[in-house]
Design a protein around this motif. Structure first.
Motif, PDB file in Angstrom:
ATOM      1  N   HIS A   1       0.829  -1.199   0.000  1.00  0.00           N
ATOM      2  CA  HIS A   1       0.000   0.000   0.000  1.00  0.00           C
ATOM      3  C   HIS A   1       0.866   1.253   0.000  1.00  0.00           C
ATOM      4  CE1 HIS A   1      -3.429  -2.580   0.831  1.00  0.00           C
ATOM      5  NE2 HIS A   1      -2.718  -3.139   1.792  1.00  0.00           N
ATOM      6  N   ASN A   2       0.276   2.362  -0.406  1.00  0.00           N
ATOM      7  CA  ASN A   2       0.931   3.653  -0.309  1.00  0.00           C
ATOM      8  C   ASN A   2       1.305   3.871   1.157  1.00  0.00           C
ATOM      9  OD1 ASN A   2       0.507   6.644   0.513  1.00  0.00           O
ATOM     10  ND2 ASN A   2       1.035   6.706  -1.659  1.00  0.00           N
TER      11      ASN A   2
ATOM     12  N   GLU B   1       2.080   6.524   2.994  1.00  0.00           N
ATOM     13  CA  GLU B   1       1.391   7.601   3.719  1.00  0.00           C
ATOM     14  C   GLU B   1      -0.053   7.226   4.047  1.00  0.00           C
ATOM     15  OE1 GLU B   1       3.014  10.075   5.124  1.00  0.00           O
ATOM     16  OE2 GLU B   1       4.785   9.169   4.229  1.00  0.00           O
ATOM     17  N   GLN B   2      -0.754   6.587   3.108  1.00  0.00           N
ATOM     18  CA  GLN B   2      -2.122   6.138   3.379  1.00  0.00           C
ATOM     19  C   GLN B   2      -2.119   5.044   4.447  1.00  0.00           C
ATOM     20  OE1 GLN B   2      -3.554   4.953  -0.476  1.00  0.00           O
ATOM     21  NE2 GLN B   2      -4.006   7.057  -1.097  1.00  0.00           N
TER      22      GLN B   2
ATOM     23  N   ALA C   1      -1.574   6.681   7.834  1.00  0.00           N
ATOM     24  CA  ALA C   1      -2.794   7.387   8.245  1.00  0.00           C
ATOM     25  C   ALA C   1      -3.828   6.402   8.780  1.00  0.00           C
ATOM     26  CB  ALA C   1      -3.363   8.189   7.079  1.00  0.00           C
TER      27      ALA C   1
END
Length: 87
Positions: A24-25, A27-28, A31
């Protein structure tokens, strides 16, 4: 290639480790960790702990429900991608 939804799990036993199957990204992913596991994510961020993407294989173990996730090279039979943040 199989895709995995971003779903944060606490894989830590003796240490903090938050993970999600799939790459996954970052930063996402962070978060989502902060949303679901605020105190753990705050600690990991404060300590500048690594957050990376790699491949693991689940190894069954009679004393540990669900087994262990062992890092392996991409393409290893039975492996899956993971994004993890740990101390």
């Amino acid at each position: 290639m199989k895709t995995y939804p971003l779903s944060i799990e606490n894989w830590g036993d003796d240490c903090y480790m938050l993970a999600s199957r799939g790459h996954h990204n970052i930063e996402q992913f962070k978060a989502a960790c902060k949303k679901e596991y605020e105190s753990i994510a705050d600690y990991l961020e404060h300590c500048k702990c690594p957050c990376e993407q790699y491949w693991v294989k689940r190894i069954p173990h009679k004393d540990y429900v669900g087994g262990y996730n062992i890092p392996v090279p991409k393409g290893t039979r039975g492996s899956f991608p993971v994004t993890a943040w740990w101390e």
